[in-house]
Design an enzyme around this catalytic site. Structure first.
Site: not given
Length: 325
Positions: A127, A222
């Site tokens: 990710c 993130h």
């Protein structure tokens, strides 16, 4: 066969990434979908879909054209080969196959042609590797890359639904930074993944990359601080233009995870010179880790690998978010 006829399986449908995968498939008009989960979740429902138990027999019955796997590494190693043997194209989100020779590791905005080289399995990258590779590609193409350093600030949703619930139940004074990945005494497993996967995606096997990964008390989204040394000099203004024009990227003066949640684009900003090294740049990224960091990237991979990477399709896939899907 039209897209609507595709027989699709979503394995791990009850998890954080699986739920987003299902949502994106429905938004894009796919309807012939089956959902799979562990024996504990079998028989439950996600909206109109009943969850079936994910077994080698069920997935190996030859009744699926495409399978999305959002399960752990061990489960993927057990289940993916059965689905492949039965003729399904499998997009696997775990780290089980990412670095294996002959298995494409694909970010459609970076290396879409690799999606056509699969033999049944296409790996969906880490990710943080996805947004990092998307930001580095235009710099690689324009001025070359000499060295990359990255520090990540990763939300708890990257650790799964249980981690989300733990954060919800914590009092604010209990929040802390965590490093909750396997540790070999020098590096966390996440740091190794970020380095090796980025090298594979960019096809720069010897690119020096140093990573420090941290889990932060944020639900979704993130962020990454990135220090880049390039082979040729480029001004911050020139780098900003490259990044702003790159497929799937959106410029934001100060990228924040909260602004990235629910959108398809990777946010990039704080582009400036790094005066401590020659040809140095610093930039900051934010990305919805459940969406472009996982589910959306997987859906785009299928659209490439199933239809074939025609120029029109490449443009459509790279025009991320144009249709709001």
């Amino acid at each position: 066969m039209t897209d609507a006829d595709l027989r699709i399986g979503v394995v791990g449908a009850g998890g954080a990434v699986g739920r987003v995968t299902l949502q994106l498939l429905l938004l894009r008009g796919y309807r012939n979908i089956r959902t799979f989960g562990s024996w504990r979740s079998a028989g439950g429902r996600i909206g109109d879909f009943e969850i079936e138990e994910a077994t080698q027999v069920a997935l190996g019955a030859g009744e699926l054209d495409v399978c999305f796997f959002s399960v752990g590494t061990e489960a993927s190693r057990e289940l993916v080969p059965a689905a492949v043997a039965a003729g399904a194209v499998c997009i696997d989100k775990s780290s089980a196959f990412r670095l294996e020779d002959g298995v494409p590791l694909v970010v459609p905005e970076v290396n879409p042609e690799r999606a056509l080289e699969h033999t049944g399995i296409i790996a969906n990258p880490n990710c943080c590797a996805i947004p990092l590779a998307m930001a580095l590609k235009p710099l690689r193409d324009a001025v070359g890359l000499r060295r990359v350093r990255v520090a990540t600030y990763q939300s708890v949703s990257g650790a799964g639904s249980d981690a989300i619930e733990r954060l919800r139940q914590e009092r604010p004074e209990e929040h802390e930074l965590r490093m909750d990945w396997p540790f070999d005494g020098v590096e966390f497993d996440e740091e190794v993944k970020l380095r090796e996967e980025t090298r594979k995606i960019l096809e720069l096997p010897n690119l020096p990359i140093s990573a420090t990964t941290v889990r932060v008390p944020v639900m979704v989204g993130h962020a990454e601080a990135v220090w880049v040394e390039t082979e040729q000099r480029i001004s911050p203004a020139g780098a900003k233009k490259l990044l702003t024009d790159a497929p799937g990227m959106q410029y934001e003066q100060v990228p924040r995870p909260s602004k990235a949640v629910g959108i398809d684009e990777v946010l990039v900003g704080r582009v400036r010179e790094d005066p401590t090294v020659d040809n140095g740049l610093v930039l900051f990224l934010a990305c919805d880790n459940l969406r472009k960091g996982a589910a959306l990237n997987a859906v785009q991979i299928v659209e490439l690998s199933w239809r074939g990477a025609t120029p029109r399709l490449l443009r459509a896939v790279r025009d991320v978010g144009a249709s709001g899907g």
